[in-house]
Design a protein around this motif. Structure first.
Motif, short mmCIF file in Angstrom:
data_model
loop_
_atom_site.label_atom_id
_atom_site.label_comp_id
_atom_site.label_asym_id
_atom_site.label_seq_id
_atom_site.Cartn_x
_atom_site.Cartn_y
_atom_site.Cartn_z
N LEU A 79 0.82 -1.21 0.00
CA LEU A 79 0.00 0.00 0.00
C LEU A 79 0.85 1.25 0.00
N ALA A 80 1.99 1.22 0.71
CA ALA A 80 2.88 2.37 0.72
C ALA A 80 3.47 2.61 -0.66
N GLY A 81 3.78 1.53 -1.38
CA GLY A 81 4.28 1.67 -2.73
C GLY A 81 3.23 2.21 -3.68
N ILE A 82 2.01 1.76 -3.51
CA ILE A 82 0.92 2.26 -4.34
C ILE A 82 0.71 3.75 -4.08
N LEU A 83 0.74 4.15 -2.81
CA LEU A 83 0.60 5.57 -2.48
C LEU A 83 1.74 6.38 -3.09
N ALA A 84 2.97 5.87 -3.02
CA ALA A 84 4.10 6.58 -3.62
C ALA A 84 3.87 6.78 -5.12
N GLY A 85 3.33 5.75 -5.77
CA GLY A 85 3.02 5.88 -7.19
C GLY A 85 1.94 6.90 -7.46
N LEU A 86 0.87 6.88 -6.66
CA LEU A 86 -0.21 7.85 -6.84
C LEU A 86 0.29 9.27 -6.64
N ASP A 87 1.14 9.48 -5.63
CA ASP A 87 1.69 10.82 -5.38
C ASP A 87 2.56 11.27 -6.55
N TRP A 88 3.36 10.35 -7.10
CA TRP A 88 4.22 10.71 -8.24
C TRP A 88 3.35 11.07 -9.45
N VAL A 89 2.34 10.29 -9.71
CA VAL A 89 1.47 10.56 -10.85
C VAL A 89 0.77 11.92 -10.67
N ALA A 90 0.26 12.19 -9.47
CA ALA A 90 -0.42 13.46 -9.23
C ALA A 90 0.51 14.64 -9.47
N ALA A 91 1.78 14.50 -9.10
CA ALA A 91 2.74 15.59 -9.24
C ALA A 91 3.27 15.74 -10.66
N ASN A 92 3.43 14.64 -11.37
CA ASN A 92 4.10 14.66 -12.66
C ASN A 92 3.19 14.46 -13.86
N MET A 93 2.00 13.91 -13.63
CA MET A 93 1.05 13.68 -14.71
C MET A 93 -0.34 14.13 -14.24
N PRO A 94 -0.50 15.43 -14.01
CA PRO A 94 -1.72 15.92 -13.37
C PRO A 94 -3.01 15.62 -14.13
N SER A 95 -2.92 15.31 -15.41
CA SER A 95 -4.14 15.00 -16.16
C SER A 95 -4.56 13.54 -16.00
#
Length: 206
Positions: A79-95
């Motif tokens: 779950l921590a890895g999934i959250l890290a991925g979601l945070d990266w996507v939100a920051a780098n691929m906002p669409s």
């Protein structure tokens, strides 16, 4: 949703204790690392791939993927890895509105993984989708709404929820089942015997 807009995070944080330690996705099957096989399966399906891994990122540099570590301290779980991925996507691929999560040690992932998960989310109007085979769900392999990341962070940090299915049970969840012939596409190599079996399966799959 269009699948060409969906990024994917590969979870490579496990320590392969049943194999004597080390990075399980870096074990070899049929002349290629498990991780290289995962990347080859998902590159045509995702708009971009990132790798969740803790420790020295240099060991994965040859793959040329962005590497993100867990953002939640002392939480060695998917779950921590999934959250890290979601945070990266939100920051780098906002669409991007959705993200695939996949285990870095599943070398035979389906070639229609993203398409079928996305179709199920759209059809069932679900916030999440998970893969299944042979009567068993595979919670690490699924499709996530990026908008869930703050609720996931709260579940991890405040509620100390560590099991994926405890979190996903709060939402409408679509389950998509794949056949297991000629092989289970979600086979993962956990032991030395599994690696030997994976060599046999690779000959069927390549």
């Amino acid at each position: 949703m269009t699948t060409d807009s969906i990024p994917g995070v590969l979870l490579a944080g496990g320590l392969a204790r049943r194999m004597g330690g080390g990075d399980k996705p870096m074990r070899m099957i049929g002349g290629r690392t498990i991780l290289a096989r995962v990347i080859a399966r998902l590159t045509p399906q995702c708009s971009r791939l990132i790798l969740n891994a803790n420790g020295d990122p240099a060991r994965f540099a040859a793959f040329g993927l962005p590497i993100v570590a867990d953002g939640v301290a002392n939480f060695p779980g998917p779950l921590a890895g999934i959250l890290a991925g979601l945070d990266w996507v939100a920051a780098n691929m906002p669409s991007a509105q959705w993200m695939l999560s996949a285990a870095g040690d599943c070398p035979f992932l389906p070639r229609d993984l993203v398409a079928r998960l996305a179709e199920a989310c759209a059809t069932e109007r679900s916030a999440l989708a998970v893969a299944a085979s042979d009567g068993q769900s595979h919670p690490v392999i699924g499709l996530w709404q990026v908008a869930l990341r703050d609720e996931l962070r709260h579940a991890l940090v405040v509620e100390d929820i560590r099991k994926i299915d405890r979190f996903t049970a709060r939402y409408r969840l679509a389950t998509v089942t794949w056949p297991t012939a000629p092989l289970d596409p979600f086979f993962n190599a956990n032991t030395a015997d599994d690696l030997a079996e994976a060599e046999r399966l690779a000959a069927l799959d390549d």
